[in-house]
Design a protein around this motif. Sequence first.
Motif, PDB file in Angstrom:
ATOM      1  N   UNK A  52      42.448  40.456  37.155  1.00  0.00           N
ATOM      2  CA  UNK A  52      41.308  40.986  37.592  1.00  0.00           C
ATOM      3  C   UNK A  52      40.030  40.528  37.828  1.00  0.00           C
ATOM      4  N   UNK A  53      39.516  41.466  38.590  1.00  0.00           N
ATOM      5  CA  UNK A  53      37.747  41.363  38.342  1.00  0.00           C
ATOM      6  C   UNK A  53      37.068  42.165  37.570  1.00  0.00           C
ATOM      7  N   UNK A  54      37.727  43.704  37.168  1.00  0.00           N
ATOM      8  CA  UNK A  54      37.186  44.640  36.788  1.00  0.00           C
ATOM      9  C   UNK A  54      36.233  44.358  35.727  1.00  0.00           C
ATOM     10  N   UNK A  55      35.380  44.569  34.967  1.00  0.00           N
ATOM     11  CA  UNK A  55      34.387  44.815  34.004  1.00  0.00           C
ATOM     12  C   UNK A  55      34.932  45.373  32.914  1.00  0.00           C
ATOM     13  N   UNK A  56      34.632  45.381  31.919  1.00  0.00           N
ATOM     14  CA  UNK A  56      34.786  46.437  30.647  1.00  0.00           C
ATOM     15  C   UNK A  56      33.314  46.502  29.620  1.00  0.00           C
ATOM     16  N   UNK A  57      32.629  47.301  29.318  1.00  0.00           N
ATOM     17  CA  UNK A  57      31.039  47.021  28.330  1.00  0.00           C
ATOM     18  C   UNK A  57      31.500  48.250  27.517  1.00  0.00           C
ATOM     19  N   UNK A  58      31.236  47.370  26.943  1.00  0.00           N
ATOM     20  CA  UNK A  58      32.122  48.532  25.235  1.00  0.00           C
ATOM     21  C   UNK A  58      31.670  48.150  23.658  1.00  0.00           C
ATOM     22  N   UNK A  59      30.114  48.816  23.519  1.00  0.00           N
ATOM     23  CA  UNK A  59      30.219  49.978  23.533  1.00  0.00           C
ATOM     24  C   UNK A  59      29.044  49.743  24.797  1.00  0.00           C
ATOM     25  N   UNK A  84      33.754  42.267  28.338  1.00  0.00           N
ATOM     26  CA  UNK A  84      35.629  41.967  28.526  1.00  0.00           C
ATOM     27  C   UNK A  84      36.395  41.115  30.265  1.00  0.00           C
ATOM     28  N   UNK A  85      36.722  40.220  30.122  1.00  0.00           N
ATOM     29  CA  UNK A  85      38.000  39.935  31.319  1.00  0.00           C
ATOM     30  C   UNK A  85      38.803  39.828  31.652  1.00  0.00           C
ATOM     31  N   UNK A  86      39.610  40.087  32.240  1.00  0.00           N
ATOM     32  CA  UNK A  86      40.581  39.819  32.017  1.00  0.00           C
ATOM     33  C   UNK A  86      41.369  39.272  33.361  1.00  0.00           C
ATOM     34  N   UNK A  87      41.462  38.354  34.279  1.00  0.00           N
ATOM     35  CA  UNK A  87      41.490  37.627  35.206  1.00  0.00           C
ATOM     36  C   UNK A  87      42.928  37.737  35.169  1.00  0.00           C
TER      37      UNK A  87
END
Length: 460
Positions: free
Chosen positions: A101-108, A96-99
């Motif tokens: 914002x450059x942070x990346x979410x890995x789940x699971x 998941x990426x929410x611009x």
Amino acid sequence: MLSWSPLANFFWDLQCKIYFLLVGICSALKLTVPSHTIHGIEGQPLHLTVDYDFNATASEIQIIWLFERPQSNPKYLLGSVNQTVVPDLEYQHKFTLIPPNASLMINPLHISDEGNYIVKINVRGNGTIAASQKIQVAVDVPVTKPTVHTEPSSGVVEYVGNITLKCSVGKGTRLVYQWMKNGKPLHASPNYTFSSNNATLLMVPVVKEDIGNYSCLVSNPISAMESEIIAPTIYYGPYGLRVKSDKGLNVGAVFTVDMGEVILFDCSADSNPPNTYSWIQRADNTTHVIKYGPHLEVVPDKVAQKTIDYMCRAFNNMTGKRDETHFTVIVTSVGLEKLAQEGKSLSSLAVITGISLFLILAMTFLFIWKRYQPHKVIQQKLQSRPAADYRKAQTFSGHQSALDDFGIYEFVAIPDLASGSRVSSQSVPGSDFVPGQDLLSTVYEVIQHIPEQPQQDHQQ
């Protein structure tokens, strides 16, 4: 999935560096990540935080995330241009990426997700500026509680057997093993040998000093667990055999006791398992066992000899070793002599006490006799005195008739105590005072006066 080849990555970096040399604009974009290595937990979400900043006017911002494993080419995960996200169809539900914002979410997070994650940011304005960072992600499984197994489990004999301790864990990644003894880390020594991963501990050969509480501590970057304490069984001894007594004078291996004094001996030695003890008495160059067990009671008045030799023997039936200690008991008659001396002292004290009481009673009787004896003497003198002597008392009365002087008279003599003077017999007419008699001994004198009848005097 789109593939980003190493060659394309090289040209991208080269382009930015060339542009920096020409216009100096690449330094205007700063890309920050928390750490170059992040440990994640399997089955849990992982957030890769990325911050960027630039000082130029941007008309378009492009964010790209790539993933690479060792010995493989980077793979495209997802990207965005301004507010539009373009995911890879294979991973669109995982990343998941929410611009902007450059942070990346890995789940699971799974073990297969372990590798390097590359983030690239391009900013287009008057020109194009770019920056990239690489983050290494390690996926770990929490450690479960380890267990320790002992071989052999029945115990070993000191200097004869060996002990092997093995530590095993049900789940966990990147495990680190640490052996503990009595709560402190255990390190390699001549008696301790460890396997390559420290999961096995070997004690060759075992000694008494190896006795203790052992445990295995297993850890990884996200967790740590310690096993239950285990105490290997080691048989040793006997060591330090000695004999003690509750009474008597002990000098080395000789105990001196009084006749009639009961003495209790105790035999002890360090051993595992506990020793069996036997008491042996030596007499006439022969020995015989008189008792089994750690305690021995000796009654000297039942022993005909004045000196008795004993021996305590300790035996460990597991090690097959034994130890002996010899001691001597000397019986003296000091106690009887003391008792006789105490009896003599008691008789002397009784004699002295009797004499003292006799003297006190005699002195008391003499004092009483001296106090009341003068009254009796005076009374006897008065009864033996003639009647004519009583009539001499008229010269002192001053009356014509003796009837007027009828009665009982008391003569009181009070001498001068300070001068201690003596009164002569002439000072008291008609008295029986003896010359030189000390008046201090006469307190008073009773005179009985008997006058003549009046009718006889009138006829004359």
